[in-house]
Write an enzyme that holds these catalytic residues in place. Structure first.
Site, PDB file in Angstrom:
ATOM      1  CD  GLN A  73      31.195   2.342 -19.495  1.00  0.00           C
ATOM      2  OE1 GLN A  73      30.098   2.765 -19.127  1.00  0.00           O
ATOM      3  NE2 GLN A  73      32.191   3.158 -19.801  1.00  0.00           N
ATOM      4  CB  THR A  83      14.337  -3.040  -0.707  1.00  0.00           C
ATOM      5  OG1 THR A  83      14.474  -3.158   0.713  1.00  0.00           O
ATOM      6  CG2 THR A  83      13.168  -2.137  -1.050  1.00  0.00           C
ATOM      7  CG  ASP A 137      10.312 -17.654   3.156  1.00  0.00           C
ATOM      8  OD1 ASP A 137      10.889 -16.542   3.096  1.00  0.00           O
ATOM      9  OD2 ASP A 137      10.021 -18.214   4.228  1.00  0.00           O
ATOM     10  CB  ALA A 153       1.875  -0.903   4.080  1.00  0.00           C
ATOM     11  N   GLY A 154       5.118  -0.382   2.480  1.00  0.00           N
ATOM     12  CA  GLY A 154       5.994  -0.992   1.494  1.00  0.00           C
ATOM     13  C   GLY A 154       6.832  -2.037   2.202  1.00  0.00           C
ATOM     14  CD  GLU A 181      -2.743  -1.203   2.504  1.00  0.00           C
ATOM     15  OE1 GLU A 181      -2.660  -0.258   3.321  1.00  0.00           O
ATOM     16  OE2 GLU A 181      -3.484  -2.189   2.652  1.00  0.00           O
ATOM     17  CD  GLU A 234       8.150 -11.475  -5.599  1.00  0.00           C
ATOM     18  OE1 GLU A 234       8.555 -12.453  -4.948  1.00  0.00           O
ATOM     19  OE2 GLU A 234       7.638 -11.575  -6.726  1.00  0.00           O
ATOM     20  CE  LYS A 284      37.188  -5.650 -38.096  1.00  0.00           C
ATOM     21  NZ  LYS A 284      37.553  -5.857 -39.491  1.00  0.00           N
TER      22      LYS A 284
END
Lengths: 259, 383
Positions: free
Chosen positions: B335, B364, B238, B128-129, B125, B362, B267
């Site tokens: 890069q 951090t 899990d 609510a993270g 939410e 899912e 090249k």
């Protein structure tokens, strides 16, 4: 509805190389695949079964390793597969090949429709499909781009022409060769792949098919390949520049010399 | 490389790679640009039996486990990390039912999901993270029903999914023990969807608000028992984290493949850039990281499939490592491509954008590290 699909295993390359000494295809190191046009025949066969019930039997004449092509057809959803293989078939041309396939279909007996790709990507003859129908003495439509209607007795199909298409009604049993416009072949399914892995593919020999040995193999093939060669690449044309009158004169004289 | 897979697992890998190459890769840039939901690809996945890979055979699936799910997710993500989410995030929405549903609920929902119905998991939410304990969506019992109110945010597959597993508070006073899990079907009165989010990456995936307004559902839609909501959510994560790790792995592998290929086409100073040690060492480091991530993801999946109980740490380690690898490897791929890599005409900038989310959702990677550390300390106390 019982659909029989005829497929061929071909080298996966659009740049087929030819051994200049033997004039035969170089197959070493080239992966084998189902002839791309036959994929459309397989898909159309599966669609007919999904619509009308019945089953799809896929057959191929080739060396023992052609069973991989048949397994791939099963993984897409074909019900049964038969490999037609015998050293006696080696060297068969399109006439002998279509005879052998027609013998196999006679052995399968109860079929409603035979589907073939319009041609194979290696030989490009487009003769085997029509040959099968001739040997079986059943009607055929080549270059089918759509099956409009089909029942146990007859079908109405669209036949691809250079400009536009023909609509043809045809009694069953019959044979169609199909073009790529007819559908988009599906990918295999996981369940199909598992079924294919377990599948034991029956092998039918010349004897199993009651083949007349005078009609098969190199000896049974009326076609003689005189020469296969890689044509020399065309040289670029010459663009004439300068005064109009002068270049017209030169063009005219060059053309005269060429003829 | 075989990665010690069974014949069946190899089949899954081959088929998903074929789908990724032939069907997903050619349209990935278009879905990224248009931000549309990849329904034609979902249809292909359903017809190929991929949607049911991780669903038990008794409920119409293929009976595979986390490793099978991870292999499929990896290969599909190789094609596009956004498009693969239609499949992978359905897994996230489905695990609560597989893990906690009763037989009736499994019979009702799982065969549909195996056939290609999309699912979604709704916990996050606005406020609510990472702190999932502070969710405000409520579910109030009303006779044989529950009435849901509240707004879920950033729901992957939101609006596209038919089946939503939702965590809501049934008893606010009990904190984490006051949450309960429910299944809500699209079409239920009071279930609505908010705006579709515009994102940095995974743009072929739909992310929306899921809004409940006096949304009345029968009590049979409750998963497990009242108050078990957080356990349902944590257990689900899990099982689902190796899936995110596999998504990251697929993106990373693609970046490595693209970088190696390009280094042998481009090249400069009269030679392929792959002949320069500066590039070679970058490619080698990318390969090392990708291979290590794969080993970790497959191992975590195998251990979960073996029935091991305490899998949170392992699952968190795999997710964290693989997603950090994806970010590093995709950045390095850009890069290697140099200025071309920065252009949308080339495929690697998208990989970099798609990779970033795997470090965030899912849980951090900071939350993952908290989980890992908490387990280390718990293990110490046990000794």
């Amino acid at each position: 509805m019982h659909v029989v699909v005829c497929i061929k295993q071909v080298p996966n390359t659009t740049q087929v190389r030819i051994n200049p000494e033997t004039n035969t295809l170089i197959r070493d190191g080239v992966e084998s695949i189902i002839n791309p046009f036959d994929m459309y025949a397989i898909e159309e066969g599966i669609r007919l079964r999904e619509k009308f019930g019945g089953k799809v039997t896929v057959i191929s004449m080739g060396p023992p390793q052609a069973d991989q092509a048949l397994k791939e057809a099963i993984s897409m959803g074909c019900d049964e597969a038969i490999l037609i293989t015998d050293r006696a078939f080696a060297g068969s041309d399109t006439w002998a090949t279509s005879y052998v396939l027609s013998q196999a279909i006679k052995k399968i007996k109860d079929f409603n429709v035979i589907l073939c790709g319009k041609q194979a990507s290696d030989g490009d003859t487009a003769q085997v499909g029509p040959g099968i129908s001739t040997h079986l003495d059943i009607p055929q439509v080549t270059y089918v781009k759509k099956i409009e209607e089909i029942s146990e007795k007859s079908a109405r199909v669209e036949r691809m022409m250079e400009e536009g298409f023909e609509i043809i009604e045809i009694p069953l049993p019959c044979l169609f060769t199909v073009v790529k416009e007819i559908n988009e072949p599906r990918l295999p399914s996981l369940k199909g792949k598992m079924k294919a892995k377990k599948a034991e593919i029956p092998k039918w020999s010349a004897e199993d098919l009651n083949c007349d040995f005078d009609k098969i193999g190199l000896d049974g093939s009326p076609t003689r390949v005189v020469k296969i060669f890689t044509p020399t690449p065309r040289k670029g044309g010459e663009i004439l520049k300068g005064d109009t009158k002068e270049i017209v004169d030169r063009l005219a004289s060059e053309l005269k010399n060429e003829c | 490389m075989s990665h010690l897979l069974t014949d069946e697992q190899k089949m899954i890998k081959d088929l998903c790679r074929q789908i990724a190459r032939e069907k997903i890769q050619p349209v990935a840039a278009e879905y990224d640009e248009k931000e549309e939901f990849p329904w034609p690809i979902v249809k292909i996945l359903a017809e190929s039996d991929i949607c049911g890979i991780y669903i038990p055979e008794a409920y119409g699936g293929m009976g595979g486990g986390i490793l099978e799910l991870a292999i499929a997710t990896e290969e599909l993500s190789w094609g596009c990390g956004g498009i693969s989410l239609a499949f992978a995030a359905t897994g996230l929405g489905t695990f609560p039912i597989i893990l906690f549903g009763n037989d009736e609920q499994k019979k009702k929902y799982l065969p549909r999901i195996a056939k290609g119905t999309i699912a979604a998991f709704c916990i996050t939410e606005a406020e609510a993270g990472s702190d999932a304990g502070s969710i405000k969506t409520t579910a109030v019992k009303d006779g044989d029903h529950y009435i849901l109110n509240g707004t879920k945010q950033w729901i992957t597959n939101g609006g596209e999914a038919e089946i939503y597993t939702v965590i809501a508070m049934t008893d606010k006073n009990k904190g984490a023990r006051g949450a309960t899990a429910f299944v809500v079907e699209k079409g239920t009165k009071g279930l609505d969807f908010g705006k579709k989010e515009k994102k940095l990456g995974i743009r072929g995936s739909a992310t929306r608000e899921v809004i409940f307004t006096d949304c009345k559902i029968p009590k049979e839609n409750m998963l497990s028992k009242q108050g078990m909501g957080f356990i349902v959510a944590m257990k689900t994560f899990d099982y689902s984290r190796p899936g995110v790790a596999a998504q990251a792995l697929g993106i990373a592998q693609r970046a490595l493949d693209e970088a190696v290929k390009y280094s042998h086409e481009r090249k400069q100073f009269g030679q392929f850039i792959s002949s320069f040690q500066g590039i070679q060492f970058m490619l080698a480091d990318m390969a090392i990281q990708v291979e290590a991530a794969r080993a970790m993801v497959y191992r975590a999946a195998r251990i979960i499939d073996s029935g091991a109980k305490d899998i949170s740490k392992l699952s968190a380690i795999a997710k964290t490592f693989a997603s950090d690898v994806a970010m590093k490897v995709t950045t390095d791929a850009v890069q290697v491509f140099g200025g071309y890599g920065y252009m949308r005409e080339y495929p690697v900038e998208k990989l970099m954008r798609d990779a970033k989310i795997t470090q965030i959702y899912e849980g951090t990677n900071q939350i993952q590290r908290s989980i890992i550390a908490a387990h280390l300390i718990k293990e110490l106390k046990k000794k």
